[in-house]
Design a protein around this motif. Structure first.
Motif, mmCIF file in Angstrom:
data_model
loop_
_atom_site.group_PDB
_atom_site.id
_atom_site.type_symbol
_atom_site.label_atom_id
_atom_site.label_comp_id
_atom_site.label_asym_id
_atom_site.label_seq_id
_atom_site.Cartn_x
_atom_site.Cartn_y
_atom_site.Cartn_z
ATOM 1 N N GLY A 54 0.801 -1.213 0.000
ATOM 2 C CA GLY A 54 0.000 0.000 0.000
ATOM 3 C C GLY A 54 0.833 1.261 0.000
ATOM 4 O O GLY A 54 2.041 1.237 0.263
ATOM 5 N N TYR A 55 0.157 2.360 -0.316
ATOM 6 C CA TYR A 55 0.739 3.703 -0.280
ATOM 7 C C TYR A 55 -0.191 4.588 0.545
ATOM 8 O O TYR A 55 -1.389 4.323 0.646
ATOM 9 C CB TYR A 55 0.834 4.311 -1.679
ATOM 10 N N GLY A 56 0.362 5.662 1.091
ATOM 11 C CA GLY A 56 -0.494 6.592 1.813
ATOM 12 C C GLY A 56 0.124 7.963 1.906
ATOM 13 O O GLY A 56 1.323 8.149 1.699
ATOM 14 N N ASN A 93 -3.615 1.617 12.340
ATOM 15 C CA ASN A 93 -4.760 1.626 11.432
ATOM 16 C C ASN A 93 -4.393 1.363 9.972
ATOM 17 O O ASN A 93 -5.147 0.710 9.240
ATOM 18 C CB ASN A 93 -5.505 2.960 11.538
ATOM 19 N N ASP A 94 -3.245 1.877 9.507
ATOM 20 C CA ASP A 94 -2.904 1.718 8.093
ATOM 21 C C ASP A 94 -2.700 0.269 7.666
ATOM 22 O O ASP A 94 -3.075 -0.090 6.535
ATOM 23 C CB ASP A 94 -1.684 2.574 7.745
ATOM 24 N N PRO A 95 -2.130 -0.621 8.518
ATOM 25 C CA PRO A 95 -2.009 -2.020 8.085
ATOM 26 C C PRO A 95 -3.349 -2.689 7.792
ATOM 27 O O PRO A 95 -3.407 -3.670 7.033
ATOM 28 C CB PRO A 95 -1.300 -2.695 9.269
ATOM 29 N N LYS A 96 -4.430 -2.169 8.361
ATOM 30 C CA LYS A 96 -5.757 -2.738 8.091
ATOM 31 C C LYS A 96 -6.181 -2.484 6.647
ATOM 32 O O LYS A 96 -7.088 -3.147 6.133
ATOM 33 C CB LYS A 96 -6.785 -2.130 9.048
ATOM 34 N N LYS A 97 -5.536 -1.509 5.980
ATOM 35 C CA LYS A 97 -5.888 -1.151 4.601
ATOM 36 C C LYS A 97 -4.989 -1.843 3.573
ATOM 37 O O LYS A 97 -5.122 -1.611 2.372
ATOM 38 C CB LYS A 97 -5.786 0.359 4.414
ATOM 39 N N TYR A 98 -4.042 -2.678 4.026
ATOM 40 C CA TYR A 98 -3.128 -3.334 3.091
ATOM 41 C C TYR A 98 -3.888 -4.164 2.065
ATOM 42 O O TYR A 98 -4.899 -4.806 2.381
ATOM 43 C CB TYR A 98 -2.173 -4.259 3.841
ATOM 44 N N ASN A 99 -3.365 -4.199 0.845
ATOM 45 C CA ASN A 99 -3.885 -5.079 -0.186
ATOM 46 C C ASN A 99 -3.204 -6.437 -0.054
ATOM 47 O O ASN A 99 -2.046 -6.607 -0.446
ATOM 48 C CB ASN A 99 -3.616 -4.486 -1.575
ATOM 49 N N LEU A 100 -3.917 -7.407 0.482
ATOM 50 C CA LEU A 100 -3.393 -8.768 0.631
ATOM 51 C C LEU A 100 -4.052 -9.723 -0.361
ATOM 52 O O LEU A 100 -3.859 -10.940 -0.273
ATOM 53 C CB LEU A 100 -3.618 -9.261 2.061
ATOM 54 N N VAL A 101 -4.819 -9.152 -1.298
ATOM 55 C CA VAL A 101 -5.569 -9.973 -2.257
ATOM 56 C C VAL A 101 -4.815 -10.120 -3.572
ATOM 57 O O VAL A 101 -4.571 -11.235 -4.046
ATOM 58 C CB VAL A 101 -6.965 -9.361 -2.510
#
Length: 581
Positions: free
Chosen positions: A490-492, A500-508
């Motif tokens: 991810g980027y931010g 909180n940001d690790p919850k938005k990671y793309n793991l798909v």
């Protein structure tokens, strides 16, 4: 009865044939050995019409393209004919599985190749895709020592997209000062510090255009009619589809690449297939490679502009656009398009660049699912510092310095005095540090210490960008990892939130890459497996930034590394070791 005997006879014949085929090996498609003999030397060249000394391979810059198929072994015998200068070449994007001593990183995996010596690089290209090679000694890369690597699939296998023809294009920026002048300026005390400044030209496949009418030029140093600086042309046949392998090896600049009147479909990034998406201009950072598809579907009676522009740095101070031609056959390759040079995107459109980064996902049929959780997390704060009265770049307030004895040798032979045994910090005071302020960073230090990773663990790295030593200034940094590919999670914008940001990671469906940008005042998260025995550099791919200390080194699985060739030795604590070619 006769029929039964005939049936039995047929069965015996079939069994016999089966036995024959079982005993006789049907030859499989064998991997090949691709052998190259290169001589590196200085020559006067005029890639942008301005004559200067450049480093060539067999008289060429860019150097010869390395062509191979997946599984082939590449052997490059490199003779250093620079007379007074060492050299080393890194094979950018090649993981060097089983051959870490061929990574070509001076001070990390090998001693440099001294003048007059010949060194043999030997490695397997285990994946198809678009890769690069370039100097990894001092700042030699920007003197012209670079080229393309193109790895095809084995015969009989196909890619998830169609094209008729394949072309490689390297984008670059170009300086007229020598790398020695630049290095000396960067090394001076802060009161006399000389920044490299903006490049004089932008090159497309080694060709650019400097204004020879510039005042104060010495007579004869610039020749606008030199064939060496005539615009590069990609010739296309109307109705055909072309794969353009676009790579960047800029010393400083982030670029935008565009083709007048043509859309580009992105299909590959750093050797991995991308879920296709269409764009008008491609943002590309130093060390990145992309494959785009274009259709030659425009008016064939004329040629079209191909251009590059500097982005992320002030356009009013940067070099003029790089220019090449998309040449529709049978028009003359140097026939100028009838239109005015199209403008590139706004240099300060940070949102557009971030959106492209977010759009890059793994192709649906080639998803490599990342491990769901890391074993170790490191947060790397990128800062500018004053250390011992000199300007440096640092990671977590530690500025990297190269040792005299390469780490690979020192670790394998247990030479504990060869470098600082204290590891750098895994993080910084992310609660109290304000990334938007100019910080004193008074506790900054220099070190050649390294990160030791337990073999086969999953590592997360969060790259955090911050303010430089100038108010309201943050730079885009392309980070490159040797020896591995990583998942881009991810980027931010702003400061990374550890909770909180690790919850938005793309793991798909995250894309895997070896080079990734960290945008201004932002963060980038990546994940990799420490599964390649060796010692691997991880650094900003901007030449001056890495020279000034913006990098780290990882070591993993050293006990599994095979016997080191003596040819990588001869410097630091390995002086006197006999070289065996």
């Amino acid at each position: 009865m006769v029929q039964l005997l005939q049936r039995k006879s047929c069965n015996f014949i079939l069994v016999g044939l089966c036995l024959l085929f079982c005993l006789v090996k049907v030859p499989a498609v064998e991997a090949k050995i691709r052998h190259y003999k290169w001589e590196v030397r200085y020559e006067y060249k005029s890639p942008d019409c301005f004559k200067k000394l450049v480093i060539t391979i067999n008289g060429r810059t860019p150097g010869p393209t390395v062509l191979a198929q997946q599984g082939d072994t590449v052997v490059v015998e490199l003779k250093n004919s620079l007379l007074t200068e060492n050299v080393a070449i890194h094979w950018h994007g090649i993981r060097q599985i089983g051959s870490p001593w061929s990574d070509g990183t001076e001070g990390v995996t090998q001693c440099p190749i001294v003048p007059g010596d010949t060194f043999k690089y030997e490695f397997v290209v285990d994946r198809p895709g678009t890769y690069l090679y370039h100097a990894h000694y001092g700042m030699q890369r920007e003197a012209g020592l670079y080229g393309s690597i193109r790895v095809a699939l084995p015969e009989g296998k196909s890619e998830p997209f169609f094209y008729d023809y394949d072309r490689s294009i390297i984008l670059n920026d170009w300086y007229h000062k020598s790398t020695y002048e630049q290095a000396v300026g960067l090394s001076l005390p802060s009161s006399n510090f000389v920044w490299v400044g903006e490049p004089q030209s932008l090159l497309i496949q080694g060709k650019g255009r400097f204004d020879c009418a510039t005042p104060s030029l010495e007579p004869g140093v610039c020749n606008a009619t030199s064939p060496e600086c005539s615009p590069y042309a990609v010739t296309v046949v109307p109705g055909k589809t072309y794969r353009l392998r676009i790579s960047s090896l800029t010393a400083l600049s982030a670029l935008s690449f565009q083709i007048e009147g043509h859309n580009m479909t992105v299909v590959e990034a750093d050797g991995h297939y991308v879920e296709p998406f269409v764009l008008k201009n491609l943002f590309i950072y130093s060390g990145e490679t992309y494959s785009v598809l274009i259709e030659a579907n425009q008016d064939p009676s004329r040629n079209y502009w191909m251009t590059t522009n500097v982005v992320s740095r002030n356009a009013t101070k940067s070099a003029p656009p790089g220019v090449a031609f998309l040449n529709y056959y049978p028009n003359h390759p140097q026939r100028s398009p009838p239109t005015v040079l199209p403008a590139g995107p706004a240099w300060n459109d940070d949102k557009a660049r971030l959106n492209q980064s977010l759009a890059i996902k793994a192709h649906r049929d080639f998803i490599h699912t990342p491990p769901q959780l890391p074993d170790r997390v490191m947060v790397f704060l990128n800062t500018q510092n004053q250390i011992d009265g000199r300007k440096r770049w640092s990671v977590n307030n530690v500025s990297y310095t190269l040792p005299h004895t390469p780490y690979l040798i020192a670790l394998k032979q247990n030479l504990t005095n060869a470098f600082d045994q204290t590891p750098p910090p895994d993080g910084y005071d992310f609660v109290n540090y304000d990334i938007y302020k100019v910080q004193n960073n008074t506790n900054a230090t220099s070190s050649d210490g390294i990160y030791r990773l337990q073999f086969n663990i999953t590592v997360d790295i969060i790259l955090q960008n911050a303010n430089t030593m100038q108010l309201n200034d943050s730079e885009t940094h392309p980070w490159h990892l040797h020896g591995h590919d990583f998942w881009v999670l991810g980027y931010g914008k702003g400061k990374f939130d550890m909770y909180n940001d690790p919850k938005k990671y793309n793991l798909v469906n995250p894309i895997m890459k070896n080079t990734v940008p960290v945008h201004k005042f932002g963060w980038t998260a990546l994940r990799f497996r420490a599964d390649n025995p060796g010692v691997w550099a991880f650094h900003c791919h901007i030449e001056s930034h890495f020279y000034m200390g913006m990098g780290v080194v990882f070591a993993e699985g050293i006990d599994m590394v095979g016997n080191l060739p003596s040819s990588i030795m001869g410097c630091g604590e390995t002086k006197g070791v006999v070289h065996r070619p």
